[in-house]
Design a protein around this motif. Structure first.
Motif, PDB file in Angstrom:
ATOM      1  N   VAL A  65       0.863  -1.177   0.000  1.00 54.62           N
ATOM      2  CA  VAL A  65       0.000   0.000   0.000  1.00 54.62           C
ATOM      3  C   VAL A  65       0.900   1.228   0.000  1.00 54.62           C
ATOM      4  N   SER A  67       0.617   5.628   0.012  1.00 56.35           N
ATOM      5  CA  SER A  67      -0.279   6.755   0.190  1.00 56.35           C
ATOM      6  C   SER A  67       0.522   8.047   0.096  1.00 56.35           C
ATOM      7  N   LYS A  96      -4.294   6.921  -2.543  1.00 61.01           N
ATOM      8  CA  LYS A  96      -3.884   5.620  -2.016  1.00 61.01           C
ATOM      9  C   LYS A  96      -3.937   4.578  -3.117  1.00 61.01           C
ATOM     10  N   ILE A 142       2.188   4.515   6.055  1.00 58.00           N
ATOM     11  CA  ILE A 142       1.236   3.441   6.312  1.00 58.00           C
ATOM     12  C   ILE A 142       1.702   2.635   7.527  1.00 58.00           C
ATOM     13  N   THR A 147      -3.005  -2.299   9.421  1.00 62.87           N
ATOM     14  CA  THR A 147      -3.644  -2.403   8.109  1.00 62.87           C
ATOM     15  C   THR A 147      -4.061  -3.853   7.881  1.00 62.87           C
ATOM     16  N   ILE A 166      -7.022   0.651   6.226  1.00 67.17           N
ATOM     17  CA  ILE A 166      -5.666   1.200   6.131  1.00 67.17           C
ATOM     18  C   ILE A 166      -5.479   2.256   7.208  1.00 67.17           C
ATOM     19  N   GLN A 168      -3.187   5.279   8.558  1.00 64.37           N
ATOM     20  CA  GLN A 168      -2.197   6.206   8.009  1.00 64.37           C
ATOM     21  C   GLN A 168      -1.750   7.211   9.072  1.00 64.37           C
TER      22      GLN A 168
END
Length: 219
Positions: A65, A67, A96, A142, A147, A166, A168
């Protein structure tokens, strides 16, 4: 210039007292933890997975992932009221993207075996209110331990719906120059590693019977 004695040194050393120093450091303008929930649908790969077994289960796992602030986006000023005070914040668009893996397990045989496996990518955008004036950077980290992903359902043996959560950590920073009162640092003294002492031991003896008379020797 005044000076002081630095304690704990084998040889006394004198250093200047605290003085004003100019340093360059990243300043945190804003910092939030934001949890985002994404519902995504993947089509079961027909080339790899069809036809499906008579009974099966689906497992999913997040592979990666990322972001970031959406490249080229414009931060729009938004006035909000905090308590009774109007505050101007910036609406930041976060992009994202990531990949998850879908594994279909054939449960009609014992032991169960992997029937097929494929990956699915996703992209989502969200808006976050931050103190992010011009000249600042938005950094998104992340939190992998928070997550997660799970299967919601399988529709018509064709689609796998998943729920991705998720976590963050979003920080707004900028490099600034600060004047602070500081003093020079000195290394601490080394702490020796504890060592087991080298000791020679003997078995217990019986002096009352051995070596016996005339021991102890007469004076």
């Amino acid at each position: 210039m005044e000076s002081k004695l630095v304690q704990g040194q084998q040889v006394p050393e004198y250093l200047p007292l605290p003085s004003l120093e100019c340093i360059e450091v990243p300043k945190i303008f804003d910092w939030v933890l934001k949890v985002t929930q994404i519902v995504d649908e993947s089509t079961i790969d027909p080339a790899l997975c069809l036809p499906l077994p008579s009974s099966y289960r689906v497992e999913v796992a997040v592979l990666d992932v990322e972001s970031v602030e959406k490249p080229g986006s414009i931060r729009e000023n938004i006035v909000v009221t905090v308590g009774t005070t109007p505050v101007t914040l910036q609406r930041v668009i976060i992009r994202k993207s990531g990949t998850y893996e879908v594994t279909i397990i054939d449960t009609s045989v014992v032991p169960n075996v992997v029937h097929c496996r494929y990956t699915k990518s996703f992209v989502r955008f969200e808006k976050v209110l931050l103190c992010a004036p011009p000249g600042t950077d938005v950094n998104v980290h992340i939190v992998p331990t928070a997550t997660r992903i799970e299967v919601l359902d399988v529709v018509d043996d064709t689609f796998v719906n998943v729920d991705i959560v998720i976590c963050q950590s979003i920080q707004v920073t900028a490099i600034v120059k600060l004047i602070i009162e500081a003093e020079l640092c000195q290394p601490r003294q080394e702490i020796p590693i504890p060592e087991n002492p080298c000791v020679v031991t003997f078995p217990p003896q019986c002096p009352d019977i051995f070596p016996g008379v005339p021991y102890p020797f007469p004076t």
